[in-house]
Design a protein around this motif. Structure first.
Motif, PDB file in Angstrom:
ATOM      1  N   ALA A 264      10.420  -8.290  -2.360  1.00 21.22           N
ATOM      2  CA  ALA A 264       9.700  -7.202  -1.692  1.00 21.22           C
ATOM      3  C   ALA A 264       8.202  -7.396  -1.865  1.00 21.22           C
ATOM      4  CB  ALA A 264      10.129  -5.859  -2.272  1.00 21.22           C
ATOM      5  N   ASP A 265       7.429  -6.953  -0.878  1.00 21.00           N
ATOM      6  CA  ASP A 265       5.976  -7.039  -0.949  1.00 21.00           C
ATOM      7  C   ASP A 265       5.426  -5.663  -1.302  1.00 21.00           C
ATOM      8  OD1 ASP A 265       3.280  -7.545  -0.764  1.00 21.00           O
ATOM      9  OD2 ASP A 265       3.384  -8.476   1.229  1.00 21.00           O
ATOM     10  N   LEU A 266       4.999  -5.524  -2.560  1.00 26.07           N
ATOM     11  CA  LEU A 266       4.443  -4.275  -3.075  1.00 26.07           C
ATOM     12  C   LEU A 266       2.953  -4.437  -3.381  1.00 26.07           C
ATOM     13  CD1 LEU A 266       7.565  -3.817  -5.205  1.00 26.07           C
ATOM     14  CD2 LEU A 266       6.730  -1.944  -3.799  1.00 26.07           C
ATOM     15  N   THR A 267       2.284  -5.287  -2.607  1.00 23.05           N
ATOM     16  CA  THR A 267       0.858  -5.514  -2.798  1.00 23.05           C
ATOM     17  C   THR A 267       0.107  -4.185  -2.728  1.00 23.05           C
ATOM     18  OG1 THR A 267       1.009  -7.708  -1.802  1.00 23.05           O
ATOM     19  CG2 THR A 267      -1.175  -6.721  -1.903  1.00 23.05           C
ATOM     20  N   LYS A 268      -0.663  -3.909  -3.773  1.00 19.48           N
ATOM     21  CA  LYS A 268      -1.485  -2.704  -3.880  1.00 19.48           C
ATOM     22  C   LYS A 268      -0.689  -1.402  -3.719  1.00 19.48           C
ATOM     23  CE  LYS A 268      -5.811  -4.951  -2.802  1.00 19.48           C
ATOM     24  NZ  LYS A 268      -7.027  -4.971  -2.020  1.00 19.48           N
ATOM     25  N   ALA A 269       0.600  -1.446  -4.002  1.00 21.12           N
ATOM     26  CA  ALA A 269       1.412  -0.222  -3.971  1.00 21.12           C
ATOM     27  C   ALA A 269       1.097   0.632  -5.188  1.00 21.12           C
ATOM     28  CB  ALA A 269       2.897  -0.582  -3.955  1.00 21.12           C
ATOM     29  N   ASN A 270       1.224   1.937  -5.033  1.00 20.60           N
ATOM     30  CA  ASN A 270       1.012   2.864  -6.137  1.00 20.60           C
ATOM     31  C   ASN A 270       2.370   3.230  -6.729  1.00 20.60           C
ATOM     32  OD1 ASN A 270       0.054   4.740  -7.968  1.00 20.60           O
ATOM     33  ND2 ASN A 270      -0.123   6.363  -6.462  1.00 20.60           N
ATOM     34  N   LEU A 271       2.642   2.707  -7.912  1.00 23.05           N
ATOM     35  CA  LEU A 271       3.896   2.968  -8.621  1.00 23.05           C
ATOM     36  C   LEU A 271       3.608   3.717  -9.921  1.00 23.05           C
ATOM     37  CD1 LEU A 271       5.206  -0.546  -7.838  1.00 23.05           C
ATOM     38  CD2 LEU A 271       6.483   1.502  -7.234  1.00 23.05           C
ATOM     39  N   TYR A 272       2.588   4.574  -9.888  1.00 27.81           N
ATOM     40  CA  TYR A 272       2.183   5.351 -11.056  1.00 27.81           C
ATOM     41  C   TYR A 272       3.359   6.175 -11.568  1.00 27.81           C
ATOM     42  CZ  TYR A 272      -0.294   8.849 -13.840  1.00 27.81           C
ATOM     43  OH  TYR A 272      -0.710   9.667 -14.858  1.00 27.81           O
ATOM     44  N   GLN A 273       3.713   5.967 -12.826  1.00 26.65           N
ATOM     45  CA  GLN A 273       4.808   6.667 -13.505  1.00 26.65           C
ATOM     46  C   GLN A 273       6.137   6.591 -12.752  1.00 26.65           C
ATOM     47  OE1 GLN A 273       3.421  10.610 -14.681  1.00 26.65           O
ATOM     48  NE2 GLN A 273       2.433   9.729 -16.464  1.00 26.65           N
ATOM     49  N   ALA A 274       6.334   5.534 -11.995  1.00 31.78           N
ATOM     50  CA  ALA A 274       7.613   5.321 -11.309  1.00 31.78           C
ATOM     51  C   ALA A 274       8.669   4.873 -12.303  1.00 31.78           C
ATOM     52  CB  ALA A 274       7.457   4.278 -10.202  1.00 31.78           C
ATOM     53  N   ASN A 275       9.905   5.236 -12.050  1.00 32.77           N
ATOM     54  CA  ASN A 275      11.030   4.805 -12.877  1.00 32.77           C
ATOM     55  C   ASN A 275      11.699   3.626 -12.183  1.00 32.77           C
ATOM     56  OD1 ASN A 275      11.110   6.631 -15.127  1.00 32.77           O
ATOM     57  ND2 ASN A 275      11.547   8.225 -13.637  1.00 32.77           N
TER      58      ASN A 275
ATOM     59  N   GLY B 179       0.780  -1.225   0.000  1.00 32.55           N
ATOM     60  CA  GLY B 179       0.000   0.000   0.000  1.00 32.55           C
ATOM     61  C   GLY B 179       0.815   1.280   0.000  1.00 32.55           C
ATOM     62  N   ALA B 180       2.120   1.184  -0.194  1.00 34.53           N
ATOM     63  CA  ALA B 180       2.964   2.383  -0.213  1.00 34.53           C
ATOM     64  C   ALA B 180       2.658   3.227  -1.443  1.00 34.53           C
ATOM     65  CB  ALA B 180       4.439   1.989  -0.194  1.00 34.53           C
ATOM     66  N   ASN B 181       2.804   4.530  -1.295  1.00 33.50           N
ATOM     67  CA  ASN B 181       2.589   5.447  -2.415  1.00 33.50           C
ATOM     68  C   ASN B 181       3.947   5.872  -2.961  1.00 33.50           C
ATOM     69  OD1 ASN B 181       1.717   7.265  -4.291  1.00 33.50           O
ATOM     70  ND2 ASN B 181       0.598   8.562  -2.869  1.00 33.50           N
ATOM     71  N   LEU B 182       4.306   5.303  -4.104  1.00 35.47           N
ATOM     72  CA  LEU B 182       5.578   5.574  -4.776  1.00 35.47           C
ATOM     73  C   LEU B 182       5.327   6.281  -6.103  1.00 35.47           C
ATOM     74  CD1 LEU B 182       6.837   2.102  -3.842  1.00 35.47           C
ATOM     75  CD2 LEU B 182       8.200   4.109  -3.338  1.00 35.47           C
ATOM     76  N   ASP B 183       4.270   7.073  -6.149  1.00 33.07           N
ATOM     77  CA  ASP B 183       3.887   7.833  -7.337  1.00 33.07           C
ATOM     78  C   ASP B 183       5.074   8.683  -7.809  1.00 33.07           C
ATOM     79  OD1 ASP B 183       2.805   9.701  -9.164  1.00 33.07           O
ATOM     80  OD2 ASP B 183       0.960   9.937  -8.033  1.00 33.07           O
ATOM     81  N   GLY B 184       5.536   8.416  -9.038  1.00 34.93           N
ATOM     82  CA  GLY B 184       6.628   9.191  -9.628  1.00 34.93           C
ATOM     83  C   GLY B 184       7.988   8.973  -8.998  1.00 34.93           C
ATOM     84  N   ALA B 185       8.136   7.960  -8.164  1.00 36.82           N
ATOM     85  CA  ALA B 185       9.424   7.695  -7.509  1.00 36.82           C
ATOM     86  C   ALA B 185      10.450   7.177  -8.516  1.00 36.82           C
ATOM     87  CB  ALA B 185       9.246   6.678  -6.384  1.00 36.82           C
ATOM     88  N   THR B 186      11.711   7.425  -8.223  1.00 35.71           N
ATOM     89  CA  THR B 186      12.810   6.943  -9.050  1.00 35.71           C
ATOM     90  C   THR B 186      13.495   5.807  -8.306  1.00 35.71           C
ATOM     91  OG1 THR B 186      13.097   9.140 -10.002  1.00 35.71           O
ATOM     92  CG2 THR B 186      14.923   7.597 -10.274  1.00 35.71           C
ATOM     93  N   LEU B 187      13.347   4.607  -8.845  1.00 38.56           N
ATOM     94  CA  LEU B 187      13.904   3.396  -8.240  1.00 38.56           C
ATOM     95  C   LEU B 187      14.853   2.696  -9.205  1.00 38.56           C
ATOM     96  CD1 LEU B 187      10.433   2.495  -6.920  1.00 38.56           C
ATOM     97  CD2 LEU B 187      12.388   2.536  -5.394  1.00 38.56           C
ATOM     98  N   ASN B 188      15.499   3.473 -10.060  1.00 42.79           N
ATOM     99  CA  ASN B 188      16.413   2.890 -11.036  1.00 42.79           C
ATOM    100  C   ASN B 188      17.492   2.083 -10.326  1.00 42.79           C
ATOM    101  OD1 ASN B 188      14.921   4.338 -12.860  1.00 42.79           O
ATOM    102  ND2 ASN B 188      16.487   5.869 -13.268  1.00 42.79           N
ATOM    103  N   GLU B 189      17.727   0.862 -10.838  1.00 41.70           N
ATOM    104  CA  GLU B 189      18.750  -0.055 -10.319  1.00 41.70           C
ATOM    105  C   GLU B 189      18.508  -0.457  -8.864  1.00 41.70           C
ATOM    106  OE1 GLU B 189      20.945  -1.350 -12.436  1.00 41.70           O
ATOM    107  OE2 GLU B 189      20.313  -0.016 -14.043  1.00 41.70           O
ATOM    108  N   ALA B 190      17.314  -0.212  -8.333  1.00 41.47           N
ATOM    109  CA  ALA B 190      17.008  -0.611  -6.958  1.00 41.47           C
ATOM    110  C   ALA B 190      16.877  -2.129  -6.876  1.00 41.47           C
ATOM    111  CB  ALA B 190      15.722   0.047  -6.490  1.00 41.47           C
ATOM    112  N   CYS B 191      17.196  -2.667  -5.729  1.00 38.48           N
ATOM    113  CA  CYS B 191      17.112  -4.100  -5.492  1.00 38.48           C
ATOM    114  C   CYS B 191      15.903  -4.345  -4.585  1.00 38.48           C
ATOM    115  CB  CYS B 191      18.402  -4.594  -4.834  1.00 38.48           C
ATOM    116  SG  CYS B 191      18.576  -6.372  -4.906  1.00 38.48           S
ATOM    117  N   LEU B 192      14.863  -4.938  -5.174  1.00 40.38           N
ATOM    118  CA  LEU B 192      13.601  -5.191  -4.480  1.00 40.38           C
ATOM    119  C   LEU B 192      13.276  -6.680  -4.496  1.00 40.38           C
ATOM    120  CD1 LEU B 192      11.987  -2.146  -6.184  1.00 40.38           C
ATOM    121  CD2 LEU B 192      11.973  -2.427  -3.706  1.00 40.38           C
ATOM    122  N   ILE B 193      14.293  -7.505  -4.344  1.00 35.88           N
ATOM    123  CA  ILE B 193      14.110  -8.951  -4.368  1.00 35.88           C
ATOM    124  C   ILE B 193      13.171  -9.365  -3.233  1.00 35.88           C
ATOM    125  CG2 ILE B 193      15.252 -11.188  -4.069  1.00 35.88           C
ATOM    126  CD1 ILE B 193      17.754  -9.877  -5.357  1.00 35.88           C
TER     127      ILE B 193
END
Length: 95
Positions: A42-53, A26-40
């Motif tokens: 990770a639980d992103l259930t219902k997260a908002n990644l609208y236009q995230a990089n 449920g995290a709000n990551l709207d427009g966040a930049t996660l380039n080269e991030a390591c999310l192995i």
């Protein structure tokens, strides 16, 4: 394994961050930049990644059930064994 349930990370810059096993439900990551991030695993259930990089991000075995990935940039992202059931991938990029 960080607990970031429901966190407001709108526009955050997390380039190269290590968030393996993080709980981002449920995290709000709207427009966040996660380039080269390591999310192995990770639980992103219902997260908002609208236009995230997420260019080059490692989402191996990540849980993206019901996530909003509208307009997200997934170019060169590793989505191997990621769970995308019910995720919205409208206009997402994966070149």
């Amino acid at each position: 394994g960080a607990n970031l349930v429901g966190a407001n990370l709108v526009g955050a810059t997390l380039v190269g961050a290590t968030l393996d096993g993080a709980d981002l439900r449920g995290a709000n990551l709207d427009g966040a930049t996660l380039n080269e991030a390591c999310l192995i695993e990770a639980d992103l259930t219902k997260a908002n990644l609208y236009q995230a990089n997420l260019v080059g991000a490692n989402l191996y075995q990540a849980n993206l059930v019901g996530a909003n990935l509208v307009g997200a940039n997934l170019t060169n992202a590793n989505l191997t064994n990621a769970d995308l059931r019910g995720a919205n991938l409208d206009a997402a990029l994966n070149q």
